[in-house]
Enzyme design. Structure first.
Site, PDB file in Angstrom:
ATOM      1  N   THR A   1      -3.967   9.122  -4.237  1.00  0.00           N
ATOM      2  CA  THR A   1      -4.063   9.303  -2.782  1.00  0.00           C
ATOM      3  C   THR A   1      -2.981  10.259  -2.278  1.00  0.00           C
ATOM      4  OG1 THR A   1      -5.023   7.117  -2.533  1.00  0.00           O
ATOM      5  CG2 THR A   1      -4.061   8.078  -0.572  1.00  0.00           C
TER       6      THR A   1
ATOM      7  N   GLU B   1       0.835  -1.217   0.000  1.00  0.00           N
ATOM      8  CA  GLU B   1       0.000   0.000   0.000  1.00  0.00           C
ATOM      9  C   GLU B   1       0.864   1.260   0.000  1.00  0.00           C
ATOM     10  OE1 GLU B   1      -2.615   1.582  -0.685  1.00  0.00           O
ATOM     11  OE2 GLU B   1      -4.070   1.400   0.942  1.00  0.00           O
TER      12      GLU B   1
HETATM   13  N1  HSE Z   1      -7.280   7.240   4.614  1.00  0.00           N
HETATM   14  C1  HSE Z   1      -6.734   7.368   3.292  1.00  0.00           C
HETATM   15  C2  HSE Z   1      -6.837   8.820   2.864  1.00  0.00           C
HETATM   16  C3  HSE Z   1      -7.521   6.490   2.358  1.00  0.00           C
HETATM   17  O1  HSE Z   1      -7.923   9.369   2.987  1.00  0.00           O
HETATM   18  O2  HSE Z   1      -5.846   9.386   2.430  1.00  0.00           O
HETATM   19  C4  HSE Z   1      -7.077   6.549   0.936  1.00  0.00           C
HETATM   20  O3  HSE Z   1      -7.919   5.721   0.156  1.00  0.00           O
END
Ligand code: HSE
Length: 310
Positions: A181, A131
């Site tokens: 992201t 990830e």
């Molecule tokens: N928690 C992460 C973010 C999830 O919001 O950056 C990314 O899918």
């Protein structure tokens, strides 16, 4: 147990953050599912044979599946290797856990190929190695539900608690756009006001309480994010149009899915979730925006075996 020759596994798309739990809350969807074929090789290490459905790097160290698979192989300390063929159904940059589905299927798949007795919790740090390649961070809010299924709360120590999922019917919409992201994390502030932190804490507490008391409506009404969502809305294509259509058709709440551009909308029955999907589609057609809609409950199914060959 002797290792298998080959195996095919799947891992689900996921909705992370769930509005109230930035980086610590996520759920598994029934669809779409990523599929991964793994073949044992004589040569040690990982090779990527092909990636279908997305244009992603085949170099192991730049590939989420490759890195997660390599971490598990190293932990198992075996003499053989693995060749991966990835079938992407959860599209990269869609906001429904594409990299987590790759990381979870690869970590789970190598352990299953080896016949190793590793629990999803054991596999979590190795899936997170994958990830991290995509998002630059080790948040487990997509990876945990992709491995374990259900509704997962990840503690600061990495412990994953599975919460009793509320009886929700979800409408997930993916407007055809890509948001990385890492890019959506870069717009977030490094610190937040104490009053915002307190409000978010209280909302997350209310949500967790409602999961345990089985109050699906109040769990939905707790969904509000004052920490991340306000900073990310400007990145989200058609978010206001979608929200207006969804709430107008009977959704009780919703928000950005992960870092977007997908969003999820909560209804308390399947018919309303269908209506919400139709209303969103109509609004996006009118705006000339390509999109996909998925209807789903919270799935108890995480990474799993589809077929194997000893
Ligand atoms: N928690 C992460 C973010 C999830 O919001 O950056 C990314 O899918």
């Amino acid at each position: 147990m002797a290792p298998l020759k080959q195996i095919t596994v799947a891992a689900p798309a996921t909705v992370a953050n769930l509005t109230v739990g930035f980086d610590c809350l996520g759920l598994a969807l029934e669809r779409p599912m990523e599929r991964l074929e793994l073949r044992r090789t004589r040569e040690p290490g990982v090779t990527l044979a092909a990636i279908h459905g997305a244009d992603l790097p085949l170099e192991v160290e730049r590939n989420v599946s490759g890195v997660a698979a390599r971490s598990v192989l190293r932990a198992l300390d075996v003499e053989w290797g693995v060749e991966l063929t990835v079938h992407k159904a959860v599209l990269p940059g869609s906001g429904i856990g594409s990299s987590a589905a790759s990381a979870a299927s690869a970590a789970f798949g190598v352990a299953a190929l080896a016949g190793a007795n590793l629990s999803p919790e054991d596999l979590l740090p190795m899936a997170l190695d994958g990830e991290q390649v995509a998002s630059g961070a080790r948040h487990a809010d997509n990876v945990a539900p992709a491995l374990l299924g259900g509704l997962c709360l990840v503690g600061p120590d990495g412990r994953v608690d599975r919460l009793p999922p509320p009886d929700w019917h979800l409408t997930v919409v993916h407007p055809e756009a890509v948001i990385e992201t890492a890019e959506a994390r870069a717009v977030l502030p490094g610190a937040v006001p104490l009053t915002d932190a307190l409000q978010q804490m209280a909302r997350l507490g209310r949500f967790v309480h409602c999961c345990h008391s089985g109050d699906a409506l109040d769990a939905a009404l707790a969904l509000e994010d004052v920490l991340a969502e306000p900073h990310r809305i400007p990145l989200q294509p058609y978010f206001k149009t979608i929200g207006h259509a969804a709430l107008g058709a009977g959704a009780r709440a919703g928000g950005i899915s992960g870092s977007g551009p997908s969003s999820y909308w909560v209804s308390l029955d399947r018919r309303t979730a269908d209506d919400v999907g139709r209303a969103i589609s109509a609004a996006l057609h009118q705006a000339g925006a390509g999109h996909q809609v998925h209807l789903s409950s919270i799935s108890t199914r995480g990474a799993h075996v589809l077929s194997n060959d000893a």
